[in-house]
Design a protein around this motif. Structure first.
Motif, PDB file in Angstrom:
ATOM      1  N   MET A  46       0.838  -1.188   0.000  1.00 48.69           N
ATOM      2  CA  MET A  46       0.000   0.000   0.000  1.00 48.69           C
ATOM      3  C   MET A  46       0.883   1.252   0.000  1.00 48.69           C
ATOM      4  N   ASP A  47       0.600   2.153  -0.918  1.00 49.99           N
ATOM      5  CA  ASP A  47       1.419   3.362  -0.976  1.00 49.99           C
ATOM      6  C   ASP A  47       0.991   4.382   0.073  1.00 49.99           C
ATOM      7  N   ARG A  48       1.944   4.980   0.674  1.00 47.45           N
ATOM      8  CA  ARG A  48       1.660   6.002   1.684  1.00 47.45           C
ATOM      9  C   ARG A  48       1.825   7.376   1.066  1.00 47.45           C
ATOM     10  N   ILE A  49       1.160   8.324   1.655  1.00 47.72           N
ATOM     11  CA  ILE A  49       1.309   9.709   1.224  1.00 47.72           C
ATOM     12  C   ILE A  49       2.731  10.162   1.577  1.00 47.72           C
ATOM     13  N   PRO A  50       3.414  10.839   0.660  1.00 55.68           N
ATOM     14  CA  PRO A  50       4.756  11.310   1.006  1.00 55.68           C
ATOM     15  C   PRO A  50       4.638  12.437   2.023  1.00 55.68           C
ATOM     16  N   ASP A  51       4.793  12.106   3.273  1.00 54.27           N
ATOM     17  CA  ASP A  51       4.436  13.054   4.324  1.00 54.27           C
ATOM     18  C   ASP A  51       5.572  13.239   5.319  1.00 54.27           C
ATOM     19  N   ILE A  52       6.781  12.965   4.876  1.00 52.98           N
ATOM     20  CA  ILE A  52       7.859  12.957   5.851  1.00 52.98           C
ATOM     21  C   ILE A  52       8.412  14.364   6.047  1.00 52.98           C
ATOM     22  N   ALA A  53       8.122  14.929   7.209  1.00 54.73           N
ATOM     23  CA  ALA A  53       8.657  16.249   7.528  1.00 54.73           C
ATOM     24  C   ALA A  53      10.130  16.099   7.865  1.00 54.73           C
ATOM     25  N   PRO A  54      10.927  17.128   7.584  1.00 57.45           N
ATOM     26  CA  PRO A  54      12.329  17.061   7.960  1.00 57.45           C
ATOM     27  C   PRO A  54      12.449  16.828   9.469  1.00 57.45           C
ATOM     28  N   GLN A  55      13.290  15.912   9.860  1.00 54.85           N
ATOM     29  CA  GLN A  55      13.429  15.597  11.278  1.00 54.85           C
ATOM     30  C   GLN A  55      14.713  16.210  11.834  1.00 54.85           C
ATOM     31  N   PRO A  56      14.628  16.728  13.047  1.00 55.88           N
ATOM     32  CA  PRO A  56      15.849  17.249  13.665  1.00 55.88           C
ATOM     33  C   PRO A  56      16.787  16.101  14.001  1.00 55.88           C
ATOM     34  N   GLU A  57      18.065  16.395  14.080  1.00 57.91           N
ATOM     35  CA  GLU A  57      19.066  15.403  14.469  1.00 57.91           C
ATOM     36  C   GLU A  57      18.741  14.853  15.848  1.00 57.91           C
ATOM     37  N   ARG A  58      18.319  15.755  16.712  1.00 61.15           N
ATOM     38  CA  ARG A  58      18.088  15.402  18.091  1.00 61.15           C
ATOM     39  C   ARG A  58      17.016  16.322  18.644  1.00 61.15           C
ATOM     40  N   GLU A  77       1.222  22.324   0.652  1.00 62.16           N
ATOM     41  CA  GLU A  77       1.622  21.591  -0.566  1.00 62.16           C
ATOM     42  C   GLU A  77       1.109  20.148  -0.576  1.00 62.16           C
ATOM     43  N   ASP A  78       0.639  19.659   0.575  1.00 64.27           N
ATOM     44  CA  ASP A  78       0.027  18.330   0.592  1.00 64.27           C
ATOM     45  C   ASP A  78      -1.337  18.350  -0.087  1.00 64.27           C
ATOM     46  N   GLY A  79      -1.937  19.532  -0.204  1.00 63.40           N
ATOM     47  CA  GLY A  79      -3.189  19.680  -0.939  1.00 63.40           C
ATOM     48  C   GLY A  79      -4.411  19.187  -0.203  1.00 63.40           C
ATOM     49  N   GLY A  80      -5.542  19.136  -0.905  1.00 59.43           N
ATOM     50  CA  GLY A  80      -6.801  18.731  -0.295  1.00 59.43           C
ATOM     51  C   GLY A  80      -7.691  18.086  -1.308  1.00 59.43           C
ATOM     52  N   PRO A  81      -8.992  18.029  -1.092  1.00 60.19           N
ATOM     53  CA  PRO A  81      -9.707  18.528   0.085  1.00 60.19           C
ATOM     54  C   PRO A  81      -9.327  17.778   1.370  1.00 60.19           C
ATOM     55  N   LEU A  82      -9.645  18.440   2.486  1.00 53.24           N
ATOM     56  CA  LEU A  82      -9.347  17.878   3.794  1.00 53.24           C
ATOM     57  C   LEU A  82     -10.636  17.521   4.509  1.00 53.24           C
ATOM     58  N   GLU A 127      -8.058  28.402  -0.368  1.00 51.34           N
ATOM     59  CA  GLU A 127      -8.802  27.834  -1.501  1.00 51.34           C
ATOM     60  C   GLU A 127      -8.952  26.315  -1.365  1.00 51.34           C
ATOM     61  N   ILE A 128      -8.190  25.695  -0.487  1.00 53.51           N
ATOM     62  CA  ILE A 128      -8.294  24.238  -0.312  1.00 53.51           C
ATOM     63  C   ILE A 128      -9.542  23.922   0.516  1.00 53.51           C
ATOM     64  N   THR A 146     -13.612  13.776  -3.404  1.00 49.90           N
ATOM     65  CA  THR A 146     -13.203  12.912  -2.292  1.00 49.90           C
ATOM     66  C   THR A 146     -12.005  13.534  -1.583  1.00 49.90           C
ATOM     67  N   PRO A 147     -12.020  13.540  -0.244  1.00 47.91           N
ATOM     68  CA  PRO A 147     -10.880  14.143   0.447  1.00 47.91           C
ATOM     69  C   PRO A 147      -9.563  13.454   0.098  1.00 47.91           C
ATOM     70  N   LYS A 148      -8.534  14.236  -0.064  1.00 46.87           N
ATOM     71  CA  LYS A 148      -7.217  13.661  -0.320  1.00 46.87           C
ATOM     72  C   LYS A 148      -6.725  12.983   0.951  1.00 46.87           C
ATOM     73  N   THR A 149      -6.942  13.671   2.069  1.00 46.18           N
ATOM     74  CA  THR A 149      -6.526  13.099   3.337  1.00 46.18           C
ATOM     75  C   THR A 149      -7.613  13.340   4.374  1.00 46.18           C
TER      76      THR A 149
END
Ligand SMILES: Cc1cc2nc3c(=O)[nH]c(=O)nc-3n(C[C@H](O)[C@H](O)[C@H](O)COP(=O)(O)OP(=O)(O)OC[C@H]3O[C@@H](n4cnc5c(N)ncnc54)[C@H](O)[C@@H]3O)c2cc1C
Lengths: 201, 253
Positions: free
Chosen positions: B1-13, B119-124, B149-150, B216-219
């Motif tokens: 199953m494909d996941r939404i590309p939703d990976i926020a930049p993570q801090p080192e620590r 940028e993840d878009g919608g509708p929500l 507008e979303i 249909t809602p995107k997420t």
């Protein structure tokens, strides 16, 4: 430095010494997952062991339940801060799965895959030598779907997100490949006693 | 199953740091708002939370997670909404002891999955039970500023009318914003309130929310107690929303 005015509802010593840092005890069984509960029919269920991309062995529900059954009663610790003591599980030890497949653990790292599309990485050492199982029963009853049924991984000495719900396979990998949660900042090993919640902890 | 590309930049620590309590507001009979200014803050993404750590004089510590309700607005401040759990350890401390000017230890922002960026878009489609509104409110406020507008719809279930967090703001947004629909429902209110439904969340409410959206809602984001998230996500699946488009966050209880 102490927080002004905070004394806390500290647990008694016998409870406190079983609680890793930052955890509190609950008698409930909260649910943690990133999405809805997948609807997995036993007739369609399969569990596959893979070495890299190569399938080594695969079981359907009936065959899986013919494997040697073991019990583990352990304290579990969720990264969202709750701990639950003396949870009683039964299922198939990872050691027995490997024995059945006729292999020794082929690499140092493992990815657990699940029916909901999520994955988590676990060092192979944390899965073998009596440490972990694929659990099918909790408290003598089939595991409820919300808690990961039909089968979930159980690695009780690590934070509970490593105990992947709705598990459908273990994949041995050459490198330590980050799973779903680990890609999103969670720790590669997740030892609650060292409070390894997030990368860098 | 494909996941939404939703990976926020993570801090080192994720380091622990002190935050100053800037303001406290009583929002509902059971919810207080806490505006905090962390010493070293580099922003966050709507939907994320912080971990709070309280330390007693003898070194005993308690930790809990709280979602950020304010929008990422560059102010360097964050707002938490804390619901009072009567027999609890941390929420009564916030309600009864914490004062403006206090220093509270926290770390964050945390969470790389239950997040939304323009940028993840919608509708929500957003579904909140009780204090589960908090991270969804951050998304709504941010959306209103960054991407009005979303299209978005919020199903919000609370016990009583007086328990609706950010009630005036939500109804104002629903009136003023043509792309936002609010469907509030009260599970334990005896007297009917105009414009608000009575009863628990059900399939009809989910269908009404879906009808308010152009496509249909995107997420779909669902947040609240375990029973709420369980019920809401089953209705969403029954309504035909794709499994991988539904994200959930569970608060316990
Ligand atoms: C990612 C995340 C984000 C969160 N964001 C928020 C937020 O924005 N606002 C907020 O108010 N809370 C939020 N929570 C919940 C919060 O972390 C605490 O669990 C909550 O404040 C209770 O803590 P306590 O110390 O007061 O109670 P505890 O001492 O932990 O619990 C006392 C009793 O209350 C029960 N209980 C715990 N939580 C609930 C609940 N939600 N409903 C009913 N019973 C409960 C416990 O099982 C226990 O029996 C969030 C939780 C998570 C995991």
């Amino acid at each position: 430095m102490a927080t002004r005015g905070f004394f806390g509802k500290r647990p008694t010593d016998d409870v406190g010494e079983r609680l890793p840092p930052g955890q509190y005890r609950t008698d409930d069984f909260p649910v943690l997952s990133a999405g809805p509960t997948p609807r997995v029919a036993l007739a369609d269920w399969r569990f596959t062991l893979k070495d890299g991309v190569r399938p080594v062995m695969s079981w359907n529900w009936e065959a899986f339940n013919q494997l040697p059954q073991s019990k583990l009663t352990r304290d579990i610790h969720c990264v969202t801060k709750w701990s639950k003591f003396d949870t009683a599980w039964s299922g198939v030890m990872i050691d027995d799965l490997l024995a059945e497949a006729g292999i020794a653990a082929p690499s140092e790292f493992t990815l657990a895959h699940s029916y909901d599309g999520y994955s988590t990485n676990v060092p192979t050492d944390d899965l073998i030598n009596g440490k972990a199982m694929v659990a099918t029963h909790f408290d003598g009853q089939p595991i409820l779907p919300d808690h990961g049924g039909p089968a979930r991984l159980l690695v009780p000495h690590l934070y509970f997100w490593k105990s992947a719900k709705w598990v459908n396979g273990l994949q041995f990998t050459r490198r330590d490949e980050a799973g779903f949660w680990e890609l999103r900042g969670y720790h590669m090993r997740g030892d609650p006693w060292r409070e390894q919640r997030f990368a860098g902890d | 199953m494909d996941r939404i590309p939703d990976i926020a930049p993570q801090p080192e620590r994720l380091a622990w740091q002190m935050a100053t309590v800037i303001a406290i507001t009583t929002e509902t009979p059971r919810v207080k708002l806490f505006r905090l200014k962390p010493a070293d803050w580099h922003g966050f993404t709507a939907g994320q939370h912080v971990d709070i750590r309280l330390t007693a004089p003898d070194g005993y510590q308690a930790e809990r997670s709280y979602s950020i309700g304010s929008a990422p607005d560059g102010s360097g401040e964050i707002e938490l909404a804390i619901d009072l759990i009567d027999a609890g350890e941390v929420s009564p401390f916030f309600h009864e002891v914490v004062e403006v000017g206090d220093a509270i230890e926290l770390r964050g922002p945390i969470g790389g999955h239950f997040i939304w960026r323009a940028e993840d878009g919608g509708p929500l489609l957003l579904m909140a039970g009780g204090s589960g509104l908090v991270p969804l409110m951050s998304m709504l406020r941010y959306r209103a500023a960054a991407a009005p507008e979303i299209p978005a719809a919020l199903i919000y279930s609370a016990r009583r009318h007086e328990d609706l967090i950010w009630r005036d703001e939500l109804f104002r947004r629903a009136t003023e914003d043509p792309n936002f629909t609010l469907l509030a429902t009260l599970s334990r209110e005896a007297t009917p309130v105009a414009g608000i439904r009575q009863g628990r969340i059900d399939r009809a409410l989910v269908d009404a929310a879906l009808q308010s959206l152009p496509t249909t809602p995107k997420t779909t984001y669902i947040c609240g107690s375990n029973p709420f998230v369980g019920a809401a996500s089953s209705f969403a699946l029954d309504a035909g929303l794709p499994f991988a488009s539904i994200k959930a966050e569970r608060y316990g209880g």
